[in-house]
Write a protein that holds these residues in place. Structure first.
Motif: not given
Length: 159
Positions: A107-118
């Motif tokens: 799924s593509p992430l919102d514009e401006g979101i580079v990545r998710s992290l924990w």
């Protein structure tokens, strides 16, 4: 109701936002995103409540759009009013704790979101200068203190 006055003398109403607080194995789900000034900052999955949308619906949508994780809200952690030091904007953030499952890596992430992290709390503290706002740690610390309120407190009267 009084509006907040900015340094420029304009009255501005706070922007209503939601933030998802998700902990798994002592790590918190956060996003690395590009701020308006171009800097990379760290934030919870968060965003504005859209017209015709409940607060809970906004939290579910924003979490998926920013992380590709499906969010299940469980409790309200807190409601926070914060104004930037520059005085140009204020935010009313509603922090909601929940769990995630069903990650969709395609799924593509919102514009401006580079990545998710924990990240652990300690890792977040070591990146404190990169946090989008003090609300990030405040939500996590209130969650860790055990602050929980029923989601039923969030009333939506949408027609």
């Amino acid at each position: 109701m009084h509006q907040l006055e900015t340094q420029s003398g304009r009255n501005e109403r706070p922007r209503v936002t939601v933030a998802a607080i998700v902990e798994r194995e002592a790590r918190f789900l956060v996003v690395e995103e590009q701020a308006d000034n171009g800097e990379l900052v760290i934030n919870q999955p968060a965003g504005h409540v859209e017209a015709g949308e409940s607060v809970i619906e906004a939290a579910i949508r924003e979490t998926f759009e920013e992380t590709a994780w499906r969010f299940t809200p469980e409790a309200l952690v807190g409601i926070y009013l914060w104004r930037r030091a520059t005085g140009d904007a204020s935010f009313l953030r509603i922090g909601i704790v929940g769990s995630v499952d069903g990650h969709d890596p395609h799924s593509p992430l919102d514009e401006g979101i580079v990545r998710s992290l924990w990240l652990t709390r300690e890792e977040l503290l070591s990146e404190q200068k990169r946090l989008r706002s003090p609300l990030v740690m405040k939500c996590i610390d209130d969650y860790l203190k055990g602050e929980r309120y029923p989601l039923s407190m969030l009333k939506s009267l949408l027609s």
